[in-house]
Motif scaffolding. Structure first.
Motif, PDB file in Angstrom:
ATOM      1  N   LEU B 476     141.401  25.065  41.123  1.00 28.92           N
ATOM      2  CA  LEU B 476     140.501  25.224  42.266  1.00 28.92           C
ATOM      3  C   LEU B 476     140.894  24.231  43.345  1.00 28.92           C
ATOM      4  O   LEU B 476     141.064  23.044  43.070  1.00 28.92           O
ATOM      5  CB  LEU B 476     139.060  24.921  41.853  1.00 28.92           C
ATOM      6  CG  LEU B 476     138.166  26.070  41.408  1.00 28.92           C
ATOM      7  CD1 LEU B 476     136.770  25.537  41.131  1.00 28.92           C
ATOM      8  CD2 LEU B 476     138.105  27.180  42.441  1.00 28.92           C
ATOM      9  N   PRO B 478     139.833  22.787  47.228  1.00 33.41           N
ATOM     10  CA  PRO B 478     138.856  22.877  48.315  1.00 33.41           C
ATOM     11  C   PRO B 478     139.531  23.144  49.650  1.00 33.41           C
ATOM     12  O   PRO B 478     140.594  22.594  49.927  1.00 33.41           O
ATOM     13  CB  PRO B 478     138.194  21.496  48.319  1.00 33.41           C
ATOM     14  CG  PRO B 478     139.207  20.583  47.727  1.00 33.41           C
ATOM     15  CD  PRO B 478     140.045  21.408  46.779  1.00 33.41           C
ATOM     16  N   PRO B 480     138.254  23.515  53.980  1.00 33.52           N
ATOM     17  CA  PRO B 480     137.091  22.974  54.704  1.00 33.52           C
ATOM     18  C   PRO B 480     135.865  23.878  54.651  1.00 33.52           C
ATOM     19  O   PRO B 480     134.753  23.413  54.873  1.00 33.52           O
ATOM     20  CB  PRO B 480     137.605  22.848  56.137  1.00 33.52           C
ATOM     21  CG  PRO B 480     139.082  22.685  56.002  1.00 33.52           C
ATOM     22  CD  PRO B 480     139.458  23.555  54.833  1.00 33.52           C
ATOM     23  N   TYR B 481     136.044  25.164  54.357  1.00 30.07           N
ATOM     24  CA  TYR B 481     134.891  26.062  54.384  1.00 30.07           C
ATOM     25  C   TYR B 481     134.631  26.723  53.036  1.00 30.07           C
ATOM     26  O   TYR B 481     133.964  27.744  52.965  1.00 30.07           O
ATOM     27  CB  TYR B 481     135.073  27.120  55.476  1.00 30.07           C
ATOM     28  CG  TYR B 481     135.274  26.485  56.819  1.00 30.07           C
ATOM     29  CD1 TYR B 481     134.199  25.935  57.495  1.00 30.07           C
ATOM     30  CD2 TYR B 481     136.538  26.376  57.371  1.00 30.07           C
ATOM     31  CE1 TYR B 481     134.370  25.303  58.715  1.00 30.07           C
ATOM     32  CE2 TYR B 481     136.720  25.748  58.595  1.00 30.07           C
ATOM     33  CZ  TYR B 481     135.637  25.210  59.260  1.00 30.07           C
ATOM     34  OH  TYR B 481     135.807  24.577  60.453  1.00 30.07           O
ATOM     35  N   GLY B 482     135.191  26.196  51.981  1.00 25.58           N
ATOM     36  CA  GLY B 482     134.938  26.796  50.681  1.00 25.58           C
ATOM     37  C   GLY B 482     135.984  26.346  49.673  1.00 25.58           C
ATOM     38  O   GLY B 482     136.526  25.251  49.754  1.00 25.58           O
ATOM     39  N   LEU B 483     136.231  27.201  48.716  1.00 26.84           N
ATOM     40  CA  LEU B 483     137.170  26.866  47.663  1.00 26.84           C
ATOM     41  C   LEU B 483     138.214  27.968  47.570  1.00 26.84           C
ATOM     42  O   LEU B 483     137.935  29.130  47.849  1.00 26.84           O
ATOM     43  CB  LEU B 483     136.446  26.769  46.319  1.00 26.84           C
ATOM     44  CG  LEU B 483     135.542  25.561  46.098  1.00 26.84           C
ATOM     45  CD1 LEU B 483     134.775  25.717  44.789  1.00 26.84           C
ATOM     46  CD2 LEU B 483     136.352  24.271  46.061  1.00 26.84           C
ATOM     47  N   VAL B 504     137.425  31.801  48.416  1.00 19.76           N
ATOM     48  CA  VAL B 504     136.007  32.130  48.350  1.00 19.76           C
ATOM     49  C   VAL B 504     135.283  31.538  49.557  1.00 19.76           C
ATOM     50  O   VAL B 504     134.080  31.392  49.535  1.00 19.76           O
ATOM     51  CB  VAL B 504     135.378  31.654  47.020  1.00 19.76           C
ATOM     52  CG1 VAL B 504     135.985  32.442  45.874  1.00 19.76           C
ATOM     53  CG2 VAL B 504     135.592  30.170  46.800  1.00 19.76           C
ATOM     54  N   ASP B 505     136.043  31.207  50.610  1.00 21.72           N
ATOM     55  CA  ASP B 505     135.359  30.658  51.785  1.00 21.72           C
ATOM     56  C   ASP B 505     134.671  31.779  52.555  1.00 21.72           C
ATOM     57  O   ASP B 505     134.913  32.952  52.336  1.00 21.72           O
ATOM     58  CB  ASP B 505     136.294  29.812  52.657  1.00 21.72           C
ATOM     59  CG  ASP B 505     137.203  30.636  53.554  1.00 21.72           C
ATOM     60  OD1 ASP B 505     136.758  31.661  54.082  1.00 21.72           O
ATOM     61  OD2 ASP B 505     138.353  30.226  53.715  1.00 21.72           O
ATOM     62  N   ALA B 619     144.882  21.135  49.592  1.00 24.76           N
ATOM     63  CA  ALA B 619     143.685  20.883  50.396  1.00 24.76           C
ATOM     64  C   ALA B 619     144.046  20.242  51.737  1.00 24.76           C
ATOM     65  O   ALA B 619     143.433  20.539  52.767  1.00 24.76           O
ATOM     66  CB  ALA B 619     142.710  19.994  49.628  1.00 24.76           C
ATOM     67  N   VAL B 620     145.054  19.355  51.731  1.00 27.58           N
ATOM     68  CA  VAL B 620     145.494  18.731  52.982  1.00 27.58           C
ATOM     69  C   VAL B 620     146.045  19.802  53.924  1.00 27.58           C
ATOM     70  O   VAL B 620     145.746  19.836  55.117  1.00 27.58           O
ATOM     71  CB  VAL B 620     146.589  17.677  52.706  1.00 27.58           C
ATOM     72  CG1 VAL B 620     147.095  17.071  54.011  1.00 27.58           C
ATOM     73  CG2 VAL B 620     146.065  16.599  51.783  1.00 27.58           C
ATOM     74  N   ALA B 623     143.217  22.012  55.280  1.00 24.53           N
ATOM     75  CA  ALA B 623     142.439  21.313  56.310  1.00 24.53           C
ATOM     76  C   ALA B 623     143.236  21.233  57.605  1.00 24.53           C
ATOM     77  O   ALA B 623     142.690  21.428  58.701  1.00 24.53           O
ATOM     78  CB  ALA B 623     142.045  19.925  55.821  1.00 24.53           C
ATOM     79  N   ALA B 626     143.138  24.617  59.219  1.00 28.62           N
ATOM     80  CA  ALA B 626     141.815  24.894  59.797  1.00 28.62           C
ATOM     81  C   ALA B 626     141.674  24.156  61.127  1.00 28.62           C
ATOM     82  O   ALA B 626     141.158  24.699  62.110  1.00 28.62           O
ATOM     83  CB  ALA B 626     140.716  24.476  58.830  1.00 28.62           C
TER      84      ALA B 626
END
Lengths: 630, 630
Positions: B476, B478, B480-483, B504-505, B619-620, B623, B626
């Motif tokens: 999983l 992350p 910024p708006y979900g996973l 799933v965002d 995740a980096v 982000a 985004a």
């Protein structure tokens, strides 16, 4: 008390998060390290943004796996800590959260840990910061706040404090009662999280299922009371890891977080006052106007157009509602049966009309009878729910109202002796002094609202905070195309009951995404009767279409319960469903067909103190409805 | 073997379920009692519908809490059983599943249970049916198949058999090895379920997270091998409780179920052959053409229009791809760099064009180099994936292909010595005998596909069954708006690697619902290089836009790893991300900016046998992307 929240608790970019956190009313924020890593600017930029917003950076977190390590590792960890202290200076915060080591190669030796935490305290002192040590529930050696406090107390250094987190204590079923004995000034920081009681690995539970106070099952008031008794003066800070919150709208989640802390403070204050703690102890806690002691349904108001009004009025007529009045200045009609009042609002250019344009036939307002409407309104508004004022005609009553999460209105109504009642003031009543027709229905038993899955927690918090309702644990109900998550709330005396249903089936997921579903609100209204077996045939004779229940359901009932053949046959003949609770209370209920694909009515009879909603039968009903839609 | 599935495993009404189950190729079905209760017709109607479809009702289930009860309760339970036997006669099935008692007041006494199960066996005999007793992993007293078998063996009655369920055994980490010693004719029924390894309460795990064989982590081949060795001749039947399946399209889930059983039989056969079991033992198991021993990327084919072709060709040019050929009969261009071949397809009125109309710039086909293309195709088609034939010009190669879950094509390509290669046959090659330009890129390292969350398990099964790829556990990540749920698969030698990402965002959930997202397929393609630090500056100089990584990321890298300042500075200067595995393998990687909001490229360098995908950095990257979209 100061209120704070960790950036990890809400969705968005760091700048979006900080803005929403401030807008929600928080005074401070914990910077979760990943949010800083993902931010394309320096820590000093973050400080500047927070300063501009008037938001204090309360804490930088987390710093992991420091304690119980080899000498070489300790050197590296201290070097790592110093780099983080530099970041903290740039951020303008003096506090860092150090969580207990989870590594399998942790050296489980308290005296070694005390030495190493001492080294950390001295490094913190040199850097002019405060390290807070926290026991993770899944720490390798240190799992409880008592153990963490034992180490912090032994280090006995002003630059090392204790961090408490309600989740880590309450998830282990550990008692928080010893917190009151810790000197408050040695508690560096307090994090608050609620969670539903779940039978799962504590780490998974913590990472994905935390929620705001009031949405879960933990006794947070007692936890917080211990913190207050300890003399802790710092912020209460929410640290919520929740998959839903990560995907939910940033501003709504932040606002819920803030009101959840107000609610927790109110509950904590009540508990401390009950324990007759000195006034100065509770002084810093939020004081809200008390929730109404008694709440009843004054009326439910449906947004309709002329077509749906005709349909609904026809159904209400067949259910023996009488047209009891006509609004003095608006195209609004009042229907009554027993203590149940239903208002159909077809007024053009009104709030109801706008609601109808968006949602079709829907529940656009609920009016609650309380002892003191302005008091009840002040409470709801104090929790941050938006006040609403509509247009009113001369001499009509001004009803204080707030907006529910779906934008519908919640009115508060009180009555003064010797003054015209609300209905008298606003309506031309039919046959006002004549005998009220006595029909088989008694009152509104409960209202069932369909809400988007992403809004379920927001609704729970709304009803708990604004109204002081109690929440029951959630249940999962299968429907033919997915699952429905259901949670019931009620006023303390049970006069108002609201069941929230969030469908996760693929049809509603799509509708929700298309915004054709969000906030549609009503799913059904249940009316109570004292004798469903005589009421139903009357209604059927008058043409009320009752949802047909598969015959196999009754064969299974016969196998499950020792029910008389007569009773079974009566249920079968009338499509009445049955449930029984552990104490022998019984529930008989039947549904009408759907009026417009998503709205229907229910007739219920409760016997022997049955207090539920027939959840065991929800799947049968959903399957029968799905079958009918084909 | 006969193949069966429980109705609870898929979504829909009972009739929809039965039709889909038959269409998927199953011979039989277990009727889950709730599906019967919700069905508005008699059990005889269900039998007729199943008969008409040619589907055998293998089992009726479940019958709960029979054993270890008081004498009065026993009488009631026997009465309840007889009612269910009547239903079975109507359904036309001879078998019922009786699961071990979970009630807290179970009397935990084996000899009492043997007596009571004996009474059940006699009642079953009188009714002419067979009761199968199953140990639930969370049974109050009986939790293991060995315990259940001990009781069934002691009863020693032909109308009482044992039911096995792989979940109940493997979820407890119990070994299935003793199954082989149970006489096959005493095994009444075998249920099969896979599941991801999850640290949670076994009941919750079972009720919500089961999945089809090949989608989870259990060693089902060994379980099934024991069943085969026992001499069991009945059906293998899937019983899957999965929240996603409950909401997924009925026919797709049923088809996945059927192919998952074929796959399990293939794996079981391989295991039994490895153990040199006699031929008659494996005779009933599905035999599929073997998965290709070696698979490589022949080419990736993008659906483009003229505008996006110009854009993508420009990027490929800057990445030193050369235009290597032009298709003989279609508006299709071949680009090559090292061993990486990319095809841009702008042919009007083609499959690619239809795909472009639906998805925009997208991966419309992947061509896999194998030793024997028709053999590989037969395997994929045998697992039920739809064959595809496109239009071809004179002398061009016919490539066997199947459709992936998003409708894109998967071609199989082989080459015969001394015959024209595929590229030679279909393309006018540029400078065919000249030197191939040597650039810094080596090959396609991996392809990352964005898939709808509801299709992730379907994709995993597709790549495992059709290609014989291996699946890594899911992770999983992350955003910024979900996973993002991510799962990587690879060919056994690692030459082809595909990472599946299901967001799933809230943005993609909506896009998915609007069908603007479903099947968009490509998210990015990663190319490998032997020296990212020299390759990247070249690309940047040529104008390739590289995604900027926040500076804080590098400060954190410095705290986490002992990296030289020179290396850190080179990474920072080039926006290169870093990961290290437990064995010291290193991964350096950088991303381009996005070409059209959802497509980008990655350059990677693997050192020291690093075998992952830099998941820690996802995740980096998310982000940063985004942030760029704002």
């Amino acid at each position: 008390m100061q209120r704070s929240i960790a950036t990890v608790s809400i969705s968005g970019t760091l700048v979006e998060k900080l803005s929403a956190i401030r807008a929600a009313g928080f005074e401070g924020v914990e910077i979760f390290e990943n949010d800083l890593l993902y931010f394309d600017g320096s820590p000093a930029d973050v400080r500047r943004i927070a300063d501009d917003l008037g938001l204090k950076i309360m804490l930088f977190q987390p710093f992991r796996d420091f304690d119980g390590v080899s000498p070489e590792r300790l050197e590296r960890n201290l070097d790592r800590a110093k780099r983080k202290f530099d970041v903290m200076h740039e951020l303008g915060t003096d506090r860092i959260l150090v969580c207990s080591n989870v590594s399998p190669d942790t050296i489980c030796d308290d005296s070694l840990m005390i030495d190493q935490l001492g080294a950390l305290a001295r490094a913190a002192e040199a850097a002019g910061v405060l390290a807070g040590y926290e026991a993770l529930a899944w720490g390798r050696h240190v799992k409880t706040y008592r153990h963490a406090w034992k180490l912090v107390d032994a280090v006995n250094h002003p630059n090392l404090g204790l961090v408490l987190d309600s989740f880590h204590t309450l998830s282990l079923n550990d008692t928080p009662d010893a917190i009151a004995d810790i000197p408050g000034e040695r508690i560096a920081f307090v994090q608050i999280a609620d969670a539903p009681k779940l039978a799962m690995d504590v780490l998974e539970w913590s990472r994905h299922y935390r929620c705001f106070p009031g949405q879960g099952d933990f006794d947070l008031a007692n936890f917080t009371a211990q913190v207050v008794k300890a003399g802790y003066k710092g912020p209460l800070s929410l640290e919520i890891f929740n998959d839903g919150f990560r995907a939910a709208p940033t501003t709504i989640t932040a606002a819920d977080g803030h009101r959840s802390l107000l609610f927790l403070e109110e509950q904590t204050r009540a508990l401390l006052e009950e324990q007759q703690q000195p006034r100065k102890t509770t002084g810093g806690l939020y004081r809200s106007p008390a929730a109404p002691a008694h709440v009843g349904y004054q009326f439910l108001e449906f947004a309709v157009d002329h077509t749906t009004r005709t349909q609904l009025a026809d159904w209400l007529g067949k259910l023996r509602f009488r047209q009891a009045g006509q609004h003095r200045s608006k195209d609004v009609t009042l229907y009554q049966h027993g203590a149940a009042s239903i208002v159909l609002n077809a007024e053009p250019d009104s709030f109801a009309n706008a609601f109808f344009q968006q949602h079709g036939l829907s529940l656009c307002a609920s009016a609650f009878r309380v002892d003191d409407a302005s008091h009840a309104f002040e409470r709801a508004a104090g929790f941050g729910y938006a006040p609403f004022s509509g247009q009113i005609g001369p001499n009509e009553r001004v009803l204080p109202a707030v907006q529910a999460p779906d934008g519908s209105l919640n009115y508060f109504v009180d009555e003064t002796p010797d003054q015209p009642t609300l209905f008298e003031a606003d309506f031309v009543l039919t046959d006002v002094n004549g005998p009220t027709e006595v029909g088989p229905l008694e009152r509104i038993d409960h209202v069932c609202l369909s809400v988007p899955a992403s809004a379920l927690d927001t609704w729970v918090l709304f009803l708990r905070t604004a109204f002081g309702f109690l929440a029951e644990p959630g249940v999962l109900v299968p429907d033919p195309y997915g699952l429905v998550r259901s949670r019931a709330l009620r006023s303390p005396d049970g006069s108002v009951r609201i069941a929230l249903n969030a469908s996760v089936d693929r049809h509603t997921a799509v509708a929700e995404a298309l915004h054709t579903y969000h906030g549609s609100g009503l799913n059904h209204v249940a009316f109570s009767t004292g004798d469903i077996f005589s009421a139903l045939p009357e209604f059927v004779a008058d043409g009320v279409p009752i949802l047909r229940i598969p015959r196999n359901y009754y064969d299974d009932l016969a196998a499950r319960y020792a029910l008389s053949d007569t009773l079974l046959e009566a249920m079968r003949a009338n499509n009445i469903l049955y449930d029984r609770d552990e104490r022998g209370g019984e529930f008989f209920h039947a549904y009408t067909e759907q009026l417009d694909q998503r709205f229907f009515l229910e007739i219920v009879e409760r016997r022997g103190g049955y207090d539920g909603y027939g959840a065991a039968n929800a799947a049968v009903r959903l399957a029968a409805q799905a079958q009918r839609r084909k």
